[in-house]
Design a protein around this motif. Structure first.
Motif, short mmCIF file in Angstrom:
data_model
loop_
_atom_site.label_atom_id
_atom_site.label_comp_id
_atom_site.label_asym_id
_atom_site.label_seq_id
_atom_site.Cartn_x
_atom_site.Cartn_y
_atom_site.Cartn_z
N MET A 48 52.40 39.65 -74.66
CA MET A 48 53.38 39.45 -73.62
C MET A 48 52.93 40.16 -72.35
O MET A 48 52.31 41.22 -72.42
CB MET A 48 54.70 40.06 -74.10
N LEU A 49 53.19 39.55 -71.23
CA LEU A 49 52.91 40.20 -69.96
C LEU A 49 54.22 40.25 -69.18
O LEU A 49 54.86 39.22 -68.98
CB LEU A 49 51.84 39.42 -69.18
N ALA A 81 60.01 36.90 -65.35
CA ALA A 81 59.29 38.18 -65.44
C ALA A 81 58.50 38.29 -66.73
O ALA A 81 57.61 39.14 -66.84
CB ALA A 81 60.29 39.33 -65.34
N ILE A 82 58.84 37.46 -67.72
CA ILE A 82 58.20 37.59 -69.04
C ILE A 82 57.30 36.39 -69.30
O ILE A 82 57.74 35.24 -69.21
CB ILE A 82 59.26 37.70 -70.16
N LEU A 83 56.05 36.69 -69.59
CA LEU A 83 55.10 35.64 -69.94
C LEU A 83 54.62 35.92 -71.36
O LEU A 83 54.19 37.03 -71.67
CB LEU A 83 53.92 35.70 -68.96
N PHE A 84 54.74 34.89 -72.22
CA PHE A 84 54.39 35.08 -73.62
C PHE A 84 53.30 34.08 -74.00
O PHE A 84 53.30 32.96 -73.52
CB PHE A 84 55.62 34.86 -74.50
N LYS A 123 44.21 35.60 -76.99
CA LYS A 123 42.82 35.30 -77.32
C LYS A 123 42.37 33.94 -76.82
O LYS A 123 41.18 33.64 -76.84
CB LYS A 123 42.61 35.39 -78.84
N ASN A 124 43.32 33.13 -76.42
CA ASN A 124 42.95 31.81 -75.91
C ASN A 124 42.71 31.92 -74.41
O ASN A 124 43.64 32.10 -73.63
CB ASN A 124 44.09 30.82 -76.21
N ILE A 167 48.93 33.24 -70.18
CA ILE A 167 48.97 34.70 -70.21
C ILE A 167 47.56 35.30 -70.08
O ILE A 167 47.36 36.29 -69.36
CB ILE A 167 49.69 35.23 -71.48
N ALA A 168 46.59 34.68 -70.75
CA ALA A 168 45.22 35.19 -70.67
C ALA A 168 44.69 35.08 -69.24
O ALA A 168 44.02 35.99 -68.73
CB ALA A 168 44.32 34.43 -71.63
N ARG A 169 45.03 33.98 -68.57
CA ARG A 169 44.57 33.80 -67.19
C ARG A 169 45.25 34.83 -66.27
O ARG A 169 44.59 35.42 -65.41
CB ARG A 169 44.84 32.37 -66.73
N ALA A 170 46.54 35.04 -66.49
CA ALA A 170 47.26 36.01 -65.66
C ALA A 170 46.72 37.42 -65.87
O ALA A 170 46.54 38.18 -64.92
CB ALA A 170 48.75 35.97 -65.99
N LEU A 171 46.42 37.76 -67.13
CA LEU A 171 45.91 39.10 -67.41
C LEU A 171 44.55 39.32 -66.76
O LEU A 171 44.21 40.42 -66.35
CB LEU A 171 45.79 39.30 -68.94
#
Lengths: 401, 257
Positions: free
Chosen positions: B53-54, B217-220, B224-225, B230-234
Motif C-alpha cells: 500500500m502507498l 490517498a490510498i493506493l493498493f 512486485k509487478n 503502485i509500483a510505478r508510483a513508488l
C-alpha cells in the motif's frame, strides 16, 4: 562428626493443616478469579490493547525468575562445593520447582486461550524466545527433579555433581530466556537491551535467595527446629552481595540508556516524571528493595538479629516485585515513538500518550494464588520428602556437615 | 536357453512381483497426482506477488475517517458489542482497531500530517518472529496474518509489534462475518482485506472508501509487478517506511511525511 539427618517436616497437626487450608483457600479464590476473567474475557481486567501484559505477568515473571535463583543454594553446595550449603540443597531444589510451578500457573491462566495449552506444547516456532522458554521450563522440572533424586537417594549419589552442573547451566539458560523475552523486543524503548538477560540472572539470584531464606526460616519455625547462627550469617552475607549487584545492574542499565539521546524520553519517564512508575522505581525498587535491606544486612546493630534478616529478605521480595512491575508495565506504558520529531495531536489508539493501567482485583487474586501454589507445593513436598535436615545447628569446629 | 525347464521365461515370482508393482502403481498414482495437484492449491498464493500500500499523506484529509469506518464494516469490527458495565475509557482502550487515523505536528516546523496507521505487513515481521506457536505468519504474497486456530492469546506479538497494529479480543463475540472469523482471547490485525484478495478482488475496503470520498490517498496493489500503479508510483515519488531504522521492509509506505 555428626551425620546430617534429614526428616520430613512434622509439626502439630492443627498448625500444619491449618496453614495448608489457608493456602488452599487462597488458591481457590485465585482459581475463581481466573475463571471470572476467562469466562468474561479480558475486558474485566485492567489490561488493554495498550497494556497487553498486566499484573499476572508481573507475578509470573517474578516467580519464574525467583525459581531459578532459589536453586542457587543447591548449586553452591554441589557444584561449587560449599560445605555449609550442602545440607540446604534438597530444600533449594524443592523450592525452585514450587516457585516455577506457581509462576507458570499464573502465566497459563492469563492466556487468552488457556484451553489451548496443548497447542503451545506441540506447535513450536523455534525463532520465538517464548517457545524456547516453554522447553526450558519443562526441562527445568525434569532436571531439577532428577537432581533432587540424586541428592536424596544414596544409590544415585555419584550422579549428583554432573546433574548439579546440568541444573546450574539450565537455570542460567532459563533466566537468560526470561530476560531475553524483553531484551529482544526491538520495538519498545524500555526494552531492546542485551543487558536485560544478565540483569534478570542477577535479579534471580537475589529474589531466589530471599525466598529461600524466608521459607527456610518459616519451615524451621513451623516445625520447631533450629538453624545455626553461622549458616544464617552465610546466607545473609550472600544476600547482601546479590542485592548490591541488582542495584549495580539497574544503575548500568539506566546509565547506558541515558547516554543514548533517543532513550532520554523513557529514562525521564521512569526516573523523573512517570508518576506511579517513578515512585515505584525510587521508593519500591531502590529504597525498599535495595537500600534498606542492605542497611539491615550489613549494619552491625542488626548483626545477629534474625528478625532483621527476615525483614530484609521480605523487603528484597517486595522491592523485586516493584522492579518487575516497573519493567513490565512501565515499559509498556511509555508510548512507542513511531514518528520521531513529531507530536501526536490526535489518535484514537493512544499514540504518543502514556497508557493508563489500573490492575483489577481478579488479576491480583490470580497472581497471589500463584505464590500460594508455590508455597503449597513446598509445604506438601517438605512434609512428604526428606528435604530438610533435622537440625541446622552450626557444625563443630573443623567439622563440615 | 541352456537349462531345461517347463517353466516359462518369466518366473512365477517375477510375475507376481511385477503384477503387484503394477497394481500398486495404478492404485497409488491417482493419489499422488491428487496430492500434487492439491499441494498446488494448498499454496493458493504465490510469492511472485507482494501486496502493499502507498499512502499519500498530503491527500489524507483532516477529520475524515472513512477508511476506518469501511474497515470496521468490511471486517465485522462494528459487530462487536460493548460489554455491559465497561467504561468509555476502557472501551476505547480494549476494542479492536485495525486501522486508526493519526494526526501529527512537526516539532520544529509545525507542519500538520494526517495518516491512517495499520499493520505495515513487514517482510521481516517481529510479530511472526516472537509467536511461540507460529500462529502469526507471513503468507507467500506478503500478507501478515494470524491463524486463529493456533493463537493461544499470549499477546507476545503485541509486545513486539513496533506499530501497535494488533488488537486482542477482550470480550465475547456475538456475531461475525464469515470472511473474517474472530474469537475471544485471540489477537488480530489488518489483513489487507485478504477475503477480497482471495476472491479475486484487487482493492481493499479502506482504499475504496477513500476513493469514494474523493481523496484517493490510498493506493493498493502488487509491489512486485513493475506495471502496477503502485509500483510505478513508488518508483516515481519519494516514499518512506515508518520506523525504517528497524529495517523490516514494510509493505505499507507513506509519502510526504
Amino acid at each position: 562428626m555428626k551425620k546430617m539427618q534429614y526428616r520430613e517436616l512434622y509439626c502439630s497437626s492443627p498448625r500444619y493443616w491449618g496453614g495448608l487450608a489457608f493456602l488452599l483457600f487462597i488458591i481457590l479464590v485465585g482459581m475463581g478469579a481466573a475463571f471470572f476473567m476467562e469466562h468474561n474475557g479480558h475486558f474485566v481486567t485492567g489490561m488493554s490493547n495498550q497494556i497487553v501484559w498486566g499484573l499476572p505477568h508481573v507475578f509470573a515473571i517474578f516467580l519464574i525468575v525467583a525459581a531459578s535463583g532459589a536453586l542457587n543454594v543447591a548449586s553452591i553446595g554441589s557444584v561449587f562445593g560449599g560445605p555449609m550449603y550442602k545440607p540446604l540443597g534438597r530444600f533449594s531444589g524443592l523450592l525452585s520447582i514450587g516457585l516455577l510451578a506457581g509462576g507458570l500457573v499464573v502465566l497459563l491462566l492469563d492466556l487468552g486461550r488457556p484451553d489451548r495449552l496443548i497447542v503451545a506444547m506441540t506447535t513450536y516456532n523455534f525463532k520465538s524466545i517464548f517457545a524456547w522458554n516453554i522447553i526450558l521450563y519443562t526441562g527445568f522440572f525434569t532436571i531439577v527433579g532428577l537432581y533432587l533424586w540424586a541428592m536424596m537417594d544414596r544409590k544415585f549419589a555419584q550422579y549428583k555433581r554432573p546433574i548439579g552442573f546440568a541444573a546450574f547451566f539450565w537455570r542460567l539458560a532459563l533466566t537468560t530466556g526470561t530476560g531475553s523475552i524483553f531484551g529482544f523486543l526491538v520495538a519498545r524503548e524500555a526494552y531492546d537491551a542485551a543487558i536485560m538477560a544478565p540483569m534478570f540472572i542477577i535479579m534471580s539470584f537475589s529474589y531466589g535467595l530471599a525466598f529461600f531464606i524466608i521459607t527456610l526460616m518459616a519451615a524451621y519455625w513451623w516445625a520447631d527446629r533450629t538453624i545455626g547462627e553461622l549458616r544464617l550469617a552465610k546466607l545473609k552475607n550472600l544476600l547482601g552481595v546479590f542485592v548490591g549487584a541488582v542495584l549495580y545492574f539497574a544503575l548500568v542499565y539506566h546509565l547506558t540508556n541515558l547516554y543514548v539521546t533517543q532513550h532520554h524520553g523513557v529514562e525521564r519517564f521512569i526516573l523523573l516524571d512517570g508518576g506511579i512508575y517513578t515512585s515505584l522505581f525510587w521508593i519500591g525498587q531502590v529504597v525498599i528493595g535495595g537500600i534498606i535491606p542492605l542497611f539491615l544486612l550489613y549494619s552491625p546493630a542488626f548483626g545477629h538479629s534474625r528478625l532483621a534478616l527476615a525483614v530484609a529478605s521480605l523487603m528484597v521480595l517486595v522491592g523485586g516485585f516493584f522492579q518487575v512491575y516497573v519493567i513490565v508495565i512501565g515499559g509498556q506504558a511509555f508510548p512507542m515513538n513511531l514518528f520521531p520529531g513529531k507530536e501526536v495531536l490526535e489518535s484514537s489508539f493512544f499514540d504518543g500518550v502514556v497508557a493508563a493501567y489500573t490492575p483489577s482485583l481478579a488479576e491480583a487474586l490470580l497472581g497471589i494464588a500463584g505464590v500460594a501454589v508455590a508455597m503449597t507445593l513446598v509445604a506438601i513436598g517438605a512434609r512428604m520428602l526428606r528435604v530438610l535436615p533435622e537440625s541446622l545447628e552450626d557444625p563443630a569446629e573443623g567439622d563440615c556437615a | 536357453m541352456s537349462h531345461n525347464s517347463d517353466q516359462p521365461d518369466l518366473r512365477r515370482r517375477d510375475f507376481i512381483g511385477k503384477t503387484v508393482l503394477a497394481a500398486g502403481a495404478a492404485s497409488i498414482a491417482p493419489g499422488v497426482m491428487l496430492t500434487m495437484a492439491n499441494a498446488g492449491s494448498d499454496e493458493g498464493v504465490s510469492s511472485k506477488v507482494r501486496w502493499g500500500m502507498l499512502i499519500d499523506t498530503n491527500k489524507c484529509a483532516d477529520g475524515c475517517s472513512a477508511c476506518v469506518a469501511a474497515c470496521n464494516q468490511e471486517n465485522g469490527i462494528d459487530l462487536i458489542e460493548r460489554p455491559a458495565g465497561q467504561s468509555d475509557a476502557m472501551w476505547d482502550a480494549q476494542r479492536p482497531q485495525w486501522v486508526r487515523k493519526v494526526k501529527l505536528k512537526d516539532n520544529l516546523t509545525g507542519e500538520i500530517t494526517n495518516l491512517p496507521m495499520m499493520c505495515q505487513h513487514c517482510e521481516h515481521p517481529p510479530c511472526v518472529d516472537v509467536c511461540p506457536t507460529g500462529a502469526s505468519f507471513k503468507r507467500a504474497d506478503g500478507l501478515v496474518l494470524v491463524d486463529r486456530h493456533t493463537c493461544i492469546g499470549c499477546r507476545y506479538c503485541m509486545m513486539a509489534c513496533p506499530y501497535k497494529a494488533r488488537s486482542f479480543i477482550h470480550q465475547d463475540v456475538a456475531s461475525q462475518r464469515t470472511g473474517t472469523p474472530r474469537g475471544k482471547g485471540c489477537v488480530e490485525s489488518c489483513t489487507l482485506c485478504v477475503q477480497r484478495l482471495d476472491a479475486g478482488d484487487q482493492t481493499t475496503a479502506c482504499q475504496d472508501a477513500c476513493n469514494r470520498e474523493g481523496h484517493q490517498a490510498i493506493l493498493f496493489g502488487d509491489l512486485k509487478n513493475p506495471d502496477s500503479e503502485i509500483a510505478r508510483a513508488l518508483k516515481a515519488y519519494h516514499s518512506r517506511q515508518i520506523r525504517a531504522d528497524l529495517e523490516l521492509n514494510t509493505g505499507v509506505r507513506y509519502t510526504n511525511i
